[in-house]
Design a protein around this motif. Sequence first.
Motif, PDB file in Angstrom:
ATOM      1  N   GLY A 370      39.204  75.797  65.775  1.00 11.78           N
ATOM      2  CA  GLY A 370      40.139  76.546  64.952  1.00 11.78           C
ATOM      3  C   GLY A 370      40.076  77.628  63.887  1.00 11.78           C
ATOM      4  N   GLY A 371      38.235  77.981  64.725  1.00  7.83           N
ATOM      5  CA  GLY A 371      37.900  79.345  64.083  1.00  7.83           C
ATOM      6  C   GLY A 371      36.736  79.161  63.038  1.00  7.83           C
ATOM      7  N   GLY A 372      36.898  79.860  62.554  1.00 10.76           N
ATOM      8  CA  GLY A 372      35.064  79.663  61.376  1.00 10.76           C
ATOM      9  C   GLY A 372      35.534  80.132  60.741  1.00 10.76           C
ATOM     10  N   VAL A 373      36.415  80.883  59.673  1.00 12.68           N
ATOM     11  CA  VAL A 373      36.613  80.959  58.334  1.00 12.68           C
ATOM     12  C   VAL A 373      37.538  79.969  57.189  1.00 12.68           C
ATOM     13  CG1 VAL A 373      37.499  82.840  57.292  1.00 12.68           C
ATOM     14  CG2 VAL A 373      37.054  83.497  59.382  1.00 12.68           C
ATOM     15  N   ILE A 374      37.486  79.139  56.485  1.00 13.31           N
ATOM     16  CA  ILE A 374      37.990  78.429  55.987  1.00 13.31           C
ATOM     17  C   ILE A 374      37.813  78.607  54.395  1.00 13.31           C
ATOM     18  CG2 ILE A 374      37.414  76.388  57.379  1.00 13.31           C
ATOM     19  CD1 ILE A 374      35.189  75.202  54.903  1.00 13.31           C
ATOM     20  N   THR A 375      39.214  78.121  53.258  1.00 10.34           N
ATOM     21  CA  THR A 375      38.454  78.729  52.083  1.00 10.34           C
ATOM     22  C   THR A 375      38.078  76.812  51.719  1.00 10.34           C
ATOM     23  OG1 THR A 375      40.720  80.284  52.077  1.00 10.34           O
ATOM     24  CG2 THR A 375      40.276  78.584  50.347  1.00 10.34           C
ATOM     25  N   VAL A 376      37.603  77.290  50.459  1.00 14.21           N
ATOM     26  CA  VAL A 376      36.382  76.114  49.848  1.00 14.21           C
ATOM     27  C   VAL A 376      37.157  76.301  48.179  1.00 14.21           C
ATOM     28  CG1 VAL A 376      34.796  75.082  48.827  1.00 14.21           C
ATOM     29  CG2 VAL A 376      35.445  75.789  51.216  1.00 14.21           C
ATOM     30  N   LYS A 377      38.290  75.318  47.772  1.00  5.68           N
ATOM     31  CA  LYS A 377      38.146  75.162  46.202  1.00  5.68           C
ATOM     32  C   LYS A 377      37.817  75.261  46.069  1.00  5.68           C
ATOM     33  CE  LYS A 377      43.160  75.240  47.127  1.00  5.68           C
ATOM     34  NZ  LYS A 377      43.484  76.368  46.879  1.00  5.68           N
ATOM     35  N   ALA A 378      38.017  76.000  44.388  1.00  3.48           N
ATOM     36  CA  ALA A 378      36.444  75.775  43.133  1.00  3.48           C
ATOM     37  C   ALA A 378      35.992  74.690  42.495  1.00  3.48           C
ATOM     38  CB  ALA A 378      37.007  76.470  42.156  1.00  3.48           C
ATOM     39  N   GLY A 379      34.617  74.085  42.554  1.00  8.28           N
ATOM     40  CA  GLY A 379      34.495  73.085  42.221  1.00  8.28           C
ATOM     41  C   GLY A 379      34.930  72.111  42.413  1.00  8.28           C
ATOM     42  N   SER A 380      34.746  71.777  43.858  1.00  9.64           N
ATOM     43  CA  SER A 380      35.415  71.243  44.891  1.00  9.64           C
ATOM     44  C   SER A 380      34.576  70.846  46.245  1.00  9.64           C
ATOM     45  CB  SER A 380      36.762  70.699  45.270  1.00  9.64           C
ATOM     46  OG  SER A 380      37.223  72.213  46.398  1.00  9.64           O
ATOM     47  N   VAL A 381      34.609  70.043  46.513  1.00 13.80           N
ATOM     48  CA  VAL A 381      33.726  69.524  48.342  1.00 13.80           C
ATOM     49  C   VAL A 381      34.352  69.649  49.495  1.00 13.80           C
ATOM     50  CG1 VAL A 381      32.065  68.214  49.515  1.00 13.80           C
ATOM     51  CG2 VAL A 381      31.833  68.236  46.970  1.00 13.80           C
ATOM     52  N   THR A 382      34.014  70.629  50.036  1.00 16.22           N
ATOM     53  CA  THR A 382      35.255  70.409  51.725  1.00 16.22           C
ATOM     54  C   THR A 382      34.018  69.798  52.530  1.00 16.22           C
ATOM     55  OG1 THR A 382      36.639  72.279  50.719  1.00 16.22           O
ATOM     56  CG2 THR A 382      36.808  72.264  52.901  1.00 16.22           C
ATOM     57  N   GLU A 383      35.289  68.734  53.711  1.00 17.10           N
ATOM     58  CA  GLU A 383      34.281  68.846  55.221  1.00 17.10           C
ATOM     59  C   GLU A 383      34.634  69.907  55.963  1.00 17.10           C
ATOM     60  OE1 GLU A 383      32.103  65.051  55.450  1.00 17.10           O
ATOM     61  OE2 GLU A 383      33.911  64.861  58.131  1.00 17.10           O
ATOM     62  N   VAL A 384      33.857  69.994  56.934  1.00 17.35           N
ATOM     63  CA  VAL A 384      33.689  71.063  58.599  1.00 17.35           C
ATOM     64  C   VAL A 384      33.980  70.418  59.144  1.00 17.35           C
ATOM     65  CG1 VAL A 384      34.041  73.542  59.454  1.00 17.35           C
ATOM     66  CG2 VAL A 384      34.362  73.372  57.039  1.00 17.35           C
ATOM     67  N   SER A 385      34.912  70.233  60.159  1.00 19.71           N
ATOM     68  CA  SER A 385      34.450  68.892  61.460  1.00 19.71           C
ATOM     69  C   SER A 385      33.896  70.298  62.070  1.00 19.71           C
ATOM     70  CB  SER A 385      35.557  68.528  61.702  1.00 19.71           C
ATOM     71  OG  SER A 385      35.347  68.147  63.175  1.00 19.71           O
ATOM     72  N   LEU A 386      33.061  69.325  63.111  1.00 19.78           N
ATOM     73  CA  LEU A 386      32.479  69.841  63.962  1.00 19.78           C
ATOM     74  C   LEU A 386      32.113  69.644  65.240  1.00 19.78           C
ATOM     75  CD1 LEU A 386      28.850  70.951  62.636  1.00 19.78           C
ATOM     76  CD2 LEU A 386      30.670  72.236  62.501  1.00 19.78           C
ATOM     77  N   GLN A 387      33.439  68.772  65.107  1.00 19.10           N
ATOM     78  CA  GLN A 387      34.204  67.589  67.251  1.00 19.10           C
ATOM     79  C   GLN A 387      34.469  69.222  67.762  1.00 19.10           C
ATOM     80  OE1 GLN A 387      36.342  64.344  65.284  1.00 19.10           O
ATOM     81  NE2 GLN A 387      35.246  63.532  67.264  1.00 19.10           N
ATOM     82  N   GLY A 388      34.262  69.083  69.231  1.00 17.76           N
ATOM     83  CA  GLY A 388      34.681  69.915  69.948  1.00 17.76           C
ATOM     84  C   GLY A 388      33.287  70.966  70.390  1.00 17.76           C
ATOM     85  N   VAL A 389      32.128  70.902  69.426  1.00 19.71           N
ATOM     86  CA  VAL A 389      31.740  71.870  69.686  1.00 19.71           C
ATOM     87  C   VAL A 389      30.786  71.505  70.787  1.00 19.71           C
ATOM     88  CG1 VAL A 389      29.315  73.383  69.067  1.00 19.71           C
ATOM     89  CG2 VAL A 389      31.127  73.018  67.667  1.00 19.71           C
ATOM     90  N   PRO A 390      30.125  71.855  72.233  1.00 20.33           N
ATOM     91  CA  PRO A 390      29.191  71.257  72.755  1.00 20.33           C
ATOM     92  C   PRO A 390      27.565  70.657  72.152  1.00 20.33           C
ATOM     93  CG  PRO A 390      30.649  73.349  73.448  1.00 20.33           C
ATOM     94  CD  PRO A 390      30.321  72.960  72.084  1.00 20.33           C
ATOM     95  N   ALA A 391      27.525  69.722  73.319  1.00 19.03           N
ATOM     96  CA  ALA A 391      25.926  69.361  72.667  1.00 19.03           C
ATOM     97  C   ALA A 391      25.223  70.182  72.819  1.00 19.03           C
ATOM     98  CB  ALA A 391      26.054  67.946  73.516  1.00 19.03           C
ATOM     99  N   GLY A 392      24.065  70.089  72.312  1.00 14.34           N
ATOM    100  CA  GLY A 392      23.005  70.505  71.743  1.00 14.34           C
ATOM    101  C   GLY A 392      22.256  71.172  70.470  1.00 14.34           C
ATOM    102  N   LEU A 393      21.157  71.431  70.179  1.00 14.69           N
ATOM    103  CA  LEU A 393      20.872  71.810  68.640  1.00 14.69           C
ATOM    104  C   LEU A 393      21.488  73.327  68.335  1.00 14.69           C
ATOM    105  CD1 LEU A 393      17.227  70.634  69.863  1.00 14.69           C
ATOM    106  CD2 LEU A 393      18.631  69.994  68.009  1.00 14.69           C
ATOM    107  N   TYR A 394      21.914  73.159  66.798  1.00 16.58           N
ATOM    108  CA  TYR A 394      22.357  74.865  66.908  1.00 16.58           C
ATOM    109  C   TYR A 394      21.691  74.929  64.642  1.00 16.58           C
ATOM    110  CZ  TYR A 394      26.036  73.725  70.193  1.00 16.58           C
ATOM    111  OH  TYR A 394      27.238  73.106  70.699  1.00 16.58           O
ATOM    112  N   THR A 395      21.722  75.691  64.998  1.00 18.12           N
ATOM    113  CA  THR A 395      21.946  76.704  63.634  1.00 18.12           C
ATOM    114  C   THR A 395      23.365  76.768  62.991  1.00 18.12           C
ATOM    115  OG1 THR A 395      19.778  77.881  64.178  1.00 18.12           O
ATOM    116  CG2 THR A 395      20.663  78.635  62.336  1.00 18.12           C
ATOM    117  N   VAL A 396      23.282  76.657  61.787  1.00 20.67           N
ATOM    118  CA  VAL A 396      24.279  77.076  61.323  1.00 20.67           C
ATOM    119  C   VAL A 396      24.194  78.013  60.382  1.00 20.67           C
ATOM    120  CG1 VAL A 396      26.749  76.320  59.588  1.00 20.67           C
ATOM    121  CG2 VAL A 396      25.695  74.703  61.196  1.00 20.67           C
ATOM    122  N   ALA A 397      25.153  79.227  60.334  1.00 22.64           N
ATOM    123  CA  ALA A 397      24.993  80.275  59.136  1.00 22.64           C
ATOM    124  C   ALA A 397      25.920  80.812  58.528  1.00 22.64           C
ATOM    125  CB  ALA A 397      24.678  81.547  60.073  1.00 22.64           C
TER     126      ALA A 397
END
Length: 543
Positions: A370-397
């Motif tokens: 779904g890309g990698g750019v999302i909008t998070v509303k002020a004062g709220s919590v947004t969850e970004v699903s990582l389903q579909g990412v190949p198995a492995g160890l990752y660093t998120v930036a």
Amino acid sequence: MYKEVKSDAGKRPGRVSRSVPGPRTAGRILSAAVLLAAAGTLVTGASLLVPGTTSRPLEAPLVAVPAGQSISVCPGPARLLEGTPVGTDPQFSPESATAATSLNAVVLSSDSGVVPASRLAPLGGSPLTEIAPEPAADATEPATGTPVLRAGVVAGLGVSDVSALSAEPLDNRQPAAGAVVSYAAADGDLRGSAAASCQRPGNDLWLVGANTALGRSAILNLSNPSSTPATVSLELFGAAGQIQAPGSRGLLVGPGTSRAIILGGLAPGQERLSVRVQSDGGPVAAHIQQSVLRGLTPGGVDFITPGAAPAIRQVITGLEVQDPQALAGLTSGPGYADAAPALQLTVPGTADAVVEINLYGRDGRRALPGGGVITVKAGSVTEVSLQGVPAGLYTVAASSDVSFAAAARSTRGLSADDAIDIAWSPAAARLGSQHVVPVPATGDRRLVFGAPEGRTTISYTPITADGVIGAAAAVDIAGGTTTFVQVPGDVGGSPVVGYLVSAAGDPAYGAVLLLQDGTQEISILTVAPEAGGQEQIPVTLGY
């Protein structure tokens, strides 16, 4: 109304304590004298200015202050909350027949091989164990030859409550120390594993990843290891915005005590919940015991610990992703959406944040579904699903033009018929030099390192249970990748209890990934900041 439980470990009725000035008191008096002297210098300088003349702004001078005691607070065992009548304090039942909680601690010596005076003790109570006594005066002389490092070590100590690791300064330098608590249970509603690095108290902490929806339990534990009362206020953020909860302000945590707050009483039914803990008075440590129960099936337990304060860039490493096809079959069932890996972002300000997210694995950058750019509303919590990412160890930036807090959820287990475990890893600061990284005594232990931007070199040196500092090794990490180092069971016949970790080059980040062979258990530990040398603070005058 919220519910709470209080602990006053180690207090004895009828006993009167008297305060006797000691080395730390003398240090504080000296600090005050140094600061007053610096202030006097600034006033004198200011008085020499001729009225009406122009002046240029000067940077506030840095003044060295004496090193102080290091204190890290370690969580107690995970405990199952029992139902109690409304309006009474909650009670905690035993975890299970197989639950066990142990602690490993490491205190690094000076270059002359002297371990600072240090101990482990229940919060506010008598010592569980002394790691090193007060060194003799002639033993603290600076080393004149080759530095000889060693460590004071506690390995596999069983604990039953919140505890504190304390270490005294040596040679006017902050002590380098660290500890880790690990919990594991093979049965009961809290089946799984949880681990946390013992944390230095603070006055402003951020915890991301709590959940108070049906079948989810989130218990905020506040601990005050200081001699000053702490008045704590909580800011709660949910998916729909900030939550105004009666009873979330003015929570008193007495000196040497702990207090547990059931977050479901303050913010019920929140699938995504972030908590800001602000303390007026004594600094506090905080962690959230998060657990999941899907019907009769345990869904995991974890200790959520504070992460980096909101900033325009956040980095998380140690994220583990399972096979995406097998995971899709599990998470399609009702109640299993939170059994998938995800990233949660919290924006505390008044402006929406446009966040760019990148994932870096062993072979480089991976695109997010779904890309990698999302909008998070002020004062709220947004969850970004990582389903579909190949198995492995990752660093998120992740980066934005608006400050935000972040944490990532890893899970283990692919069958609804078996227990599933969860682990949260918060955003952390970049690695520096000589981090003390304790590791639990058992399991599949891995040091995970990520370099999201450029090439870096990581040096890691084992520390064994006999206090020996082993030979250093190094790993070179290409920019935009994540790698890991397997922790051996022992070095030279002695169990490995920790590492000294240093980074050189472009920014690098680290974590400890804990797995258990033959089970679905998973825990992820952050790397605590390195100990500073002689502390310096800016001195400014104003009225």
